[in-house]
Design a protein around this motif. Structure first.
Motif, short mmCIF file in Angstrom:
data_model
loop_
_atom_site.label_atom_id
_atom_site.label_comp_id
_atom_site.label_asym_id
_atom_site.label_seq_id
_atom_site.Cartn_x
_atom_site.Cartn_y
_atom_site.Cartn_z
N LYS A 50 0.83 -1.20 0.00
CA LYS A 50 0.00 0.00 0.00
C LYS A 50 0.87 1.26 0.00
CE LYS A 50 -3.84 2.03 2.62
NZ LYS A 50 -4.70 1.87 3.83
N TYR A 51 0.45 2.25 -0.78
CA TYR A 51 1.12 3.55 -0.88
C TYR A 51 2.61 3.44 -1.22
CZ TYR A 51 -3.11 5.67 1.02
OH TYR A 51 -4.41 6.09 1.21
N ALA A 52 2.99 2.34 -1.84
CA ALA A 52 4.36 2.17 -2.35
C ALA A 52 5.44 2.22 -1.27
CB ALA A 52 4.66 3.23 -3.42
N LEU A 53 5.09 1.94 -0.03
CA LEU A 53 6.05 2.09 1.07
C LEU A 53 6.96 0.86 1.20
CD1 LEU A 53 3.97 4.07 3.68
CD2 LEU A 53 5.97 4.84 2.40
N THR A 54 7.86 0.74 0.25
CA THR A 54 8.85 -0.34 0.25
C THR A 54 10.23 0.20 0.58
OG1 THR A 54 9.26 -0.03 -2.10
CG2 THR A 54 7.55 -1.61 -1.51
N ALA A 55 10.34 0.97 1.65
CA ALA A 55 11.59 1.68 1.91
C ALA A 55 12.70 0.83 2.55
CB ALA A 55 11.32 2.90 2.78
N PRO A 56 12.41 -0.01 3.58
CA PRO A 56 13.51 -0.73 4.23
C PRO A 56 14.24 -1.67 3.26
CG PRO A 56 11.53 -0.76 5.60
CD PRO A 56 11.13 -0.23 4.26
N THR A 57 15.50 -1.88 3.53
CA THR A 57 16.33 -2.74 2.69
C THR A 57 16.01 -4.21 2.94
OG1 THR A 57 18.11 -1.11 2.80
CG2 THR A 57 18.73 -3.34 2.13
N PRO A 58 15.83 -5.04 1.88
CA PRO A 58 15.63 -6.48 2.06
C PRO A 58 16.85 -7.10 2.75
CG PRO A 58 15.08 -5.81 -0.18
CD PRO A 58 15.75 -4.64 0.46
N ARG A 59 16.59 -8.05 3.65
CA ARG A 59 17.68 -8.70 4.39
C ARG A 59 17.70 -10.20 4.11
NH1 ARG A 59 20.19 -5.00 7.91
NH2 ARG A 59 21.88 -6.46 7.52
N LYS A 60 18.90 -10.72 3.87
CA LYS A 60 19.07 -12.16 3.76
C LYS A 60 19.04 -12.79 5.14
CE LYS A 60 22.01 -15.80 1.82
NZ LYS A 60 23.30 -16.14 1.16
N VAL A 61 18.39 -13.96 5.24
CA VAL A 61 18.23 -14.65 6.51
C VAL A 61 18.83 -16.05 6.35
CG1 VAL A 61 16.63 -15.48 8.26
CG2 VAL A 61 16.12 -13.38 7.02
N GLY A 62 19.95 -16.30 7.04
CA GLY A 62 20.58 -17.61 6.91
C GLY A 62 21.04 -17.85 5.48
N ALA A 63 20.95 -19.12 5.05
CA ALA A 63 21.46 -19.47 3.73
C ALA A 63 20.41 -19.34 2.63
CB ALA A 63 21.98 -20.91 3.75
N ASP A 64 19.12 -19.41 3.00
CA ASP A 64 18.13 -19.55 1.93
C ASP A 64 16.84 -18.76 2.15
OD1 ASP A 64 17.12 -21.00 4.03
OD2 ASP A 64 16.71 -22.82 2.87
N LYS A 65 16.89 -17.70 2.95
CA LYS A 65 15.65 -16.96 3.19
C LYS A 65 15.88 -15.45 2.99
CE LYS A 65 13.48 -20.33 6.23
NZ LYS A 65 14.56 -21.33 6.16
N LEU A 66 14.79 -14.76 2.71
CA LEU A 66 14.82 -13.32 2.45
C LEU A 66 13.66 -12.67 3.20
CD1 LEU A 66 16.21 -11.07 0.63
CD2 LEU A 66 14.28 -11.45 -0.94
N PHE A 67 13.95 -11.54 3.86
CA PHE A 67 12.95 -10.87 4.70
C PHE A 67 12.76 -9.43 4.22
CE2 PHE A 67 11.92 -8.23 8.44
CZ PHE A 67 10.79 -8.88 8.91
#
Length: 461
Positions: A264-281
Motif C-alpha cells: 500500500k502507498y508504495a512504502l517499500t523503503a527498508p532494505t531487504p535482508r538475507k536470513v541464513g542461507a536460503d531466506k529473504l525478509f
C-alpha cells in the motif's frame, strides 16, 4: 561555509589504524554493520568529542566516507523559495539546486562542490534521499527528481549523467527517487522506474551506457534499494517493488523468480535482508512483513504478515516505515510503525517483545521508564539500528545516539548521548525529527540534519 574544528579531536577521523570507510548506503558491505573496534564502551560524561562541524543544506541523504573524504548531497532552495513544513503539502514546488559536496574527513573543510538545478514537485520536498556511492575514483549520486550523476572523487567533475524522467519516461514517485544505486563489478544498478520494461537498469559505471534493462511496475515503483545476495549457489539481484519481490541475474537482468506482494502507498523503503542461507525478509509500513525461502531459480512464502493496518493494535509482526531490520539467527530486530522497537521470531514472525525506549528522546529516568505507555507512541517513529561487536548503536529521530544490547530477553540501554537537534518538520503536529542515517567510519560517527553536518569521535582513549 562555517567550519568549526576542535583541536583535541583533530586527526582522529583520518588515517586511524584499522579504520574502515562507510562508502555507500549501509556501509562497506551494504549491511549496516560497523566492524571497527577500539571504540568507547560508554560516552564521556559531557558526551562524545566534536571533531568538526560545518553548515549544510536541506536533505534526508546520509553522508558517505571514503579515503579520507566525506561526500554528501543536499538541496539549496532558490532565493525566496520555501521548503513546506507539511510533508503532504499539495502542489508544493521548491526550485533550487541539488549540491554534491566533498569535505576533508579530518577537518570538515571543503574540497570541492558541484551542483545542478532542480525543481521539486514531490511530497516531503526537503532534499535528496540517497547516500552517495563511492567506488574507486568515482562518486555516484541520485537526486530526488531522478538526476543520476557520476562525478570524479578528485574534483567533482561530471563524467556522465542521466535523468530518469527525461531519459526513461519514468513516473515521479510520490516521495521522490529514493532507491540507493548499487555498484556491482563494472555495473551501476538502479531502480529507474522507466516504461517499456525499464524498471531496473544496469549502466556501465564508467560511461553511463545502458547494459541491460528489465522488469516493469505500473505506478509508483517504490523506494527499496537493489541488493545482491547468493541463494542456491547463484548470485541474485533482489528487487522489491510495490507489486512483488523478484530475483534477477545481475549480469543480464533475466528474471529468476517472482513472488507477488502488493504494498500500500508504495512504502517499500527498508532494505531487504538475507536470513541464513536460503531466506529473504522484507517489511513495510502498512502491509507488515514477508519471509521467503529462495532457491537458485524459485522462491516461496514461508510466512506473510497478518497485519490489518498501521496502528500498533493492528500490526502483528514488524511494519517498518524506513529503518532496515537486523537479523540475528532465530530473531529479527526492527522498528515498527509507531516507533516500537520489536523483536520477532524469524521463522514465524511471532512477537517476542517491544519497547519504546530507543525511539524516544533523552528524558528523566522516570519518563524513560514509563515510555512504553501507548500514549508515547508516534506515527513513523524511527531509530536506525547498527550492530557493532556484541552490541548496537542506535540513532533515533530525536538526534540521540544510543549504545544498547538487543537480545531475545529484551532491550538493555547502556548509554546515550544527544548528538544533533532534529530540524525536519514534516512528521506533522509540530514534531521535529532527524531522519538521516549516520555514517560510521574511522572510529567516528558523522551525523547531519538540515543545517549542519557534525563529526564526533567515538575512539576509546
Amino acid at each position: 561555509m562555517r567550519v568549526l574544528l576542535t583541536v583535541v579531536a583533530f586527526g582522529v577521523c583520518a588515517g586511524a589504524v584499522g579504520a574502515e570507510d562507510w562508502p555507500q548506503w549501509l556501509g562497506p558491505q551494504r549491511d549496516g554493520t560497523w566492524r571497527e573496534d577500539g571504540l568507547v564502551e560508554k560516552f564521556p560524561a559531557r558526551g562524545p568529542k566534536v571533531a568538526w562541524k560545518t553548515d549544510i543544506g536541506v536533505g534526508y541523504a546520509g553522508p558517505a566516507v571514503a579515503n579520507g573524504k566525506v561526500f554528501v548531497i543536499d538541496l539549496v532552495p532558490a532565493e525566496k523559495a520555501k521548503v513546506p513544513s507539511d510533508g503532504f503539502a499539495k502542489g508544493a514546488r521548491v526550485p533550487g539546486k541539488e549540491r554534491v559536496q566533498c569535505l576533508d574527513a579530518a577537518t570538515g573543510k571543503p574540497v570541492w562542490s558541484t551542483d545542478y538545478p532542480v525543481d521539486y514537485t514531490i511530497s516531503y520536498a526537503a532534499g535528496p534521499r540517497c547516500t552517495p556511492t563511492v567506488d574507486g575514483d568515482m562518486v555516484y549520486t541520485l537526486g530526488a527528481m531522478g538526476d543520476l550523476k557520476a562525478v570524479t572523487v578528485a574534483d567533482g567533475k561530471v563524467v556522465w549523467s542521466k535523468n530518469f524522467m527525461k531519459d526513461y519516461d519514468a513516473g515521479l514517485p510520490v516521495w521522490g527517487f529514493s532507491s540507493h544505486p548499487l555498484v556491482d563489478g563494472d555495473k551501476l544498478i538502479c531502480l529507474v522506474g522507466g516504461t517499456n520494461d525499464r524498471l531496473v537498469v544496469a549502466f556501465d559505471k564508467k560511461t553511463g551506457k545502458e547494459l541491460w534493462a528489465s522488469q516493469n511496475c505500473q505506478g509508483d515503483f517504490g523506494y527499496s534499494p537493489p541488493m545482491i545476495y547468493e541463494f542456491g549457489g547463484k548470485r541474485q539481484l533482489i528487487v522489491w517493488h510495490t507489486r512483488a519481490v523478484v530475483g534477477l541475474e545481475p549480469d543480464t537482468g533475466k528474471l529468476l523468480w517472482r513472488v507477488p506482494f502488493e504494498v500500500k502507498y508504495a512504502l517499500t523503503a527498508p532494505t531487504p535482508r538475507k536470513v541464513g542461507a536460503d531466506k529473504l525478509f522484507v517489511t513495510s509500513f502498512y502491509n507488515g512483513s514477508l519471509l521467503l525461502k529462495v532457491g537458485a531459480d524459485k522462491a516461496s512464502v514461508v510466512w506473510k504478515s497478518k497485519a490489518r493496518g498501521e496502528t500498533p493494535d493492528l500490526t502483528t509482526d514488524l511494519s517498518s516505515i524506513m529503518a532496515t531490520p537486523v537479523v540475528v539467527g532465530e530473531h529479527i530486530y526492527g522498528v515498527c510503525s509507531y516507533g516500537q522497537l520489536r523483536c520477532i521470531e524469524t521463522d514465524t514472525g511471532k512477537r517476542v517483545w517491544e519497547s519504546m525506549k530507543a525511539t524516544r528522546g533523552a528524558r528523566t529516568p522516570k519518563a524513560i521508564a514509563e515510555s512504553d505507555e501507548p500514549s508515547d507512541k508516534e506515527r513513523w517513529g524511527l531509530a536506525f539500528l547498527i550492530p557493532q561487536g556484541d552490541r548496537y548503536f542506535l540513532f533515533n529521530e530525536q538526534g540521540d545516539l544510543i549504545i544498547a544490547k538487543l537480545t531475545p530477553k529484551g532491550y538493555e540501554e547502556l548509554d546515550r548521548a544527544h548528538l544533533i537537534d532534529p530540524t525536519n518538520t514534516m512528521a506533522g503536529r509540530g514534531r521535529l525529527v532527524v531522519w538521516m542515517h549516520p555514517a560510521f567510519a574511522n572510529k567516528c560517527v558523522f551525523v547531519r540534519n538540515d543545517k549542519e553536518l557534525i563529526c564526533y569521535s567515538l575512539a576509546k582513549e
